[in-house]
Design a protein around this motif. Structure first.
Motif, PDB file in Angstrom:
ATOM      1  N   ARG A  20      31.934  15.118 -15.501  1.00 16.39           N
ATOM      2  CA  ARG A  20      32.578  14.231 -16.481  1.00 16.39           C
ATOM      3  C   ARG A  20      33.822  13.597 -15.883  1.00 16.39           C
ATOM      4  O   ARG A  20      34.886  14.189 -15.873  1.00 16.39           O
ATOM      5  CB  ARG A  20      32.936  15.017 -17.741  1.00 16.39           C
ATOM      6  CG  ARG A  20      31.757  15.595 -18.495  1.00 16.39           C
ATOM      7  CD  ARG A  20      31.020  14.541 -19.274  1.00 16.39           C
ATOM      8  NE  ARG A  20      31.825  14.014 -20.333  1.00 16.39           N
ATOM      9  CZ  ARG A  20      31.555  14.129 -21.621  1.00 16.39           C
ATOM     10  NH1 ARG A  20      30.465  14.738 -22.016  1.00 16.39           N
ATOM     11  NH2 ARG A  20      32.369  13.612 -22.518  1.00 16.39           N
ATOM     12  N   THR A  21      33.679  12.377 -15.388  1.00 14.83           N
ATOM     13  CA  THR A  21      34.792  11.710 -14.709  1.00 14.83           C
ATOM     14  C   THR A  21      35.116  10.333 -15.275  1.00 14.83           C
ATOM     15  O   THR A  21      36.161   9.779 -14.951  1.00 14.83           O
ATOM     16  CB  THR A  21      34.467  11.536 -13.213  1.00 14.83           C
ATOM     17  OG1 THR A  21      33.242  10.804 -13.102  1.00 14.83           O
ATOM     18  CG2 THR A  21      34.347  12.872 -12.512  1.00 14.83           C
ATOM     19  N   LYS A  22      34.232   9.763 -16.097  1.00 19.24           N
ATOM     20  CA  LYS A  22      34.375   8.346 -16.458  1.00 19.24           C
ATOM     21  C   LYS A  22      34.954   8.094 -17.838  1.00 19.24           C
ATOM     22  O   LYS A  22      35.394   6.984 -18.111  1.00 19.24           O
ATOM     23  CB  LYS A  22      33.012   7.665 -16.366  1.00 19.24           C
ATOM     24  CG  LYS A  22      32.415   7.675 -14.965  1.00 19.24           C
ATOM     25  CD  LYS A  22      31.077   6.981 -14.947  1.00 19.24           C
ATOM     26  CE  LYS A  22      30.430   7.032 -13.576  1.00 19.24           C
ATOM     27  NZ  LYS A  22      29.107   6.389 -13.588  1.00 19.24           N
ATOM     28  N   ASN A  28      36.341  17.449 -21.739  1.00 19.31           N
ATOM     29  CA  ASN A  28      35.569  17.929 -20.585  1.00 19.31           C
ATOM     30  C   ASN A  28      35.912  17.208 -19.284  1.00 19.31           C
ATOM     31  O   ASN A  28      35.197  17.359 -18.292  1.00 19.31           O
ATOM     32  CB  ASN A  28      34.067  17.760 -20.854  1.00 19.31           C
ATOM     33  CG  ASN A  28      33.589  18.651 -21.959  1.00 19.31           C
ATOM     34  OD1 ASN A  28      33.736  19.857 -21.894  1.00 19.31           O
ATOM     35  ND2 ASN A  28      33.015  18.054 -22.998  1.00 19.31           N
ATOM     36  N   HIS A  29      37.006  16.434 -19.267  1.00 18.36           N
ATOM     37  CA  HIS A  29      37.320  15.640 -18.078  1.00 18.36           C
ATOM     38  C   HIS A  29      37.356  16.497 -16.814  1.00 18.36           C
ATOM     39  O   HIS A  29      37.979  17.548 -16.762  1.00 18.36           O
ATOM     40  CB  HIS A  29      38.653  14.907 -18.233  1.00 18.36           C
ATOM     41  CG  HIS A  29      38.967  14.054 -17.047  1.00 18.36           C
ATOM     42  ND1 HIS A  29      38.302  12.869 -16.803  1.00 18.36           N
ATOM     43  CD2 HIS A  29      39.821  14.230 -16.021  1.00 18.36           C
ATOM     44  CE1 HIS A  29      38.745  12.352 -15.676  1.00 18.36           C
ATOM     45  NE2 HIS A  29      39.674  13.150 -15.177  1.00 18.36           N
ATOM     46  N   GLY A 100      29.785  10.036 -16.707  1.00 19.03           N
ATOM     47  CA  GLY A 100      29.992  10.846 -15.517  1.00 19.03           C
ATOM     48  C   GLY A 100      28.850  10.697 -14.542  1.00 19.03           C
ATOM     49  O   GLY A 100      27.959   9.865 -14.714  1.00 19.03           O
ATOM     50  N   VAL A 101      28.873  11.525 -13.515  1.00 19.67           N
ATOM     51  CA  VAL A 101      27.857  11.499 -12.463  1.00 19.67           C
ATOM     52  C   VAL A 101      26.857  12.610 -12.726  1.00 19.67           C
ATOM     53  O   VAL A 101      27.237  13.767 -12.929  1.00 19.67           O
ATOM     54  CB  VAL A 101      28.516  11.686 -11.078  1.00 19.67           C
ATOM     55  CG1 VAL A 101      27.467  11.729  -9.984  1.00 19.67           C
ATOM     56  CG2 VAL A 101      29.529  10.576 -10.826  1.00 19.67           C
ATOM     57  N   LEU A 102      25.559  12.259 -12.725  1.00 18.98           N
ATOM     58  CA  LEU A 102      24.488  13.235 -12.925  1.00 18.98           C
ATOM     59  C   LEU A 102      24.003  13.762 -11.584  1.00 18.98           C
ATOM     60  O   LEU A 102      23.839  12.995 -10.634  1.00 18.98           O
ATOM     61  CB  LEU A 102      23.321  12.590 -13.669  1.00 18.98           C
ATOM     62  CG  LEU A 102      23.616  12.116 -15.094  1.00 18.98           C
ATOM     63  CD1 LEU A 102      22.483  11.260 -15.611  1.00 18.98           C
ATOM     64  CD2 LEU A 102      23.874  13.308 -16.008  1.00 18.98           C
ATOM     65  N   PRO A 114      33.828  23.291 -10.999  1.00 17.37           N
ATOM     66  CA  PRO A 114      34.792  23.401 -12.085  1.00 17.37           C
ATOM     67  C   PRO A 114      34.076  23.295 -13.440  1.00 17.37           C
ATOM     68  O   PRO A 114      33.692  22.200 -13.860  1.00 17.37           O
ATOM     69  CB  PRO A 114      35.758  22.239 -11.863  1.00 17.37           C
ATOM     70  CG  PRO A 114      35.105  21.326 -10.896  1.00 17.37           C
ATOM     71  CD  PRO A 114      34.015  22.076 -10.202  1.00 17.37           C
ATOM     72  N   ILE A 115      33.834  24.460 -14.052  1.00 16.39           N
ATOM     73  CA  ILE A 115      33.204  24.518 -15.366  1.00 16.39           C
ATOM     74  C   ILE A 115      34.101  25.342 -16.291  1.00 16.39           C
ATOM     75  O   ILE A 115      34.998  26.056 -15.829  1.00 16.39           O
ATOM     76  CB  ILE A 115      31.780  25.130 -15.321  1.00 16.39           C
ATOM     77  CG1 ILE A 115      31.798  26.590 -14.857  1.00 16.39           C
ATOM     78  CG2 ILE A 115      30.854  24.299 -14.461  1.00 16.39           C
ATOM     79  CD1 ILE A 115      30.461  27.289 -14.937  1.00 16.39           C
TER      80      ILE A 115
END
Length: 156
Positions: A20-22, A28-29, A100-102, A114-115
Motif C-alpha cells: 500500500r503505497t499510492k 495501511n500506508h 498499491g503494487v500487487l 512490513p505487515i
C-alpha cells in the motif's frame, strides 16, 4: 464501525499481496496486505469481496471461502469489522492497482515484509485452522496492544 473485506488469493504457495503505497491518508500506508475494501450501501460481504477483488486486481474469483471476522481497532482511525477470505480459484489477468503494487509473495516470506503484527496471527491461523474464527486486534500507533482470539467450538 466500518465494514470491509480482506482476501488472500492463493497460487503456487504464494498469496497475492498489495504493498500500500499510492493512497493518501491510509491506515495501511507502506504495509503489505491482502486485497479487498469497504462495503458499499446494501452490499453483502460476498458482493463486496467479488467487486473489490476485481476492481483492485482484474481477477474474478471462482472459489473463495470466508475464514473469519477481524475486529481492527487502530488509534486515530475508525474501527473496522473485516470479513476475512481466502480464494483458491480465479480467472482473468492481473492489472495495476491504484492503491498499491500487487505481487505474488511466498507464504514463508510474508512475515519478513512490513505487515501489521496482528496479520501474523491470522495468517498462521489460515494455514493451521480449518475453523471459522474471530480475532480482535487493537493497536496504539503501529504497536499491537491487545489481541483476542475466539475459535468457536464444533458441536455434533
Amino acid at each position: 464501525m466500518k465494514l470491509s473485506t480482506l482476501c488472500y488469493i492463493e497460487k503456487d504457495g504464494c498469496y497475492l499481496m498489495m504493498h500500500r503505497t499510492k493512497k493518501e491518508n491510509d491506515v495501511n500506508h507502506d504495509k503489505w496486505i491482502g486485497v479487498g475494501g469497504k462495503f458499499e450501501p446494501d452490499e453483502m460481504p460476498e458482493e463486496c469481496l467479488l467487486r473489490e477483488v476485481e476492481e483492485e486486481t482484474g481477477l474474478r474469483l471462482l472459489q473463495y471461502r470466508c475464514r473469519g471476522i477481524l475486529t481492527f481497532i487502530a488509534e486515530g482511525w475508525e474501527s473496522e469489522y473485516i470479513h476475512l477470505y481466502t480464494a483458491t480459484e480465479f480467472e482473468g489477468e492481473l492489472t495495476e492497482c491504484s492503491e498499491g503494487v500487487l505481487e505474488w509473495v511466498s507464504k514463508e516470506a510474508i512475515e519478513t515484509l512490513p505487515i501489521w503484527e496482528g496479520d501474523k496471527i491470522f495468517l498462521r491461523l489460515l494455514e493451521k485452522e480449518d475453523r471459522f474464527f474471530s480475532l480482535k486486534l487493537k493497536y496504539q500507533k503501529d504497536t499491537l496492544v491487545e489481541s483476542k482470539l475466539i475459535l468457536p467450538e464444533i458441536h455434533t
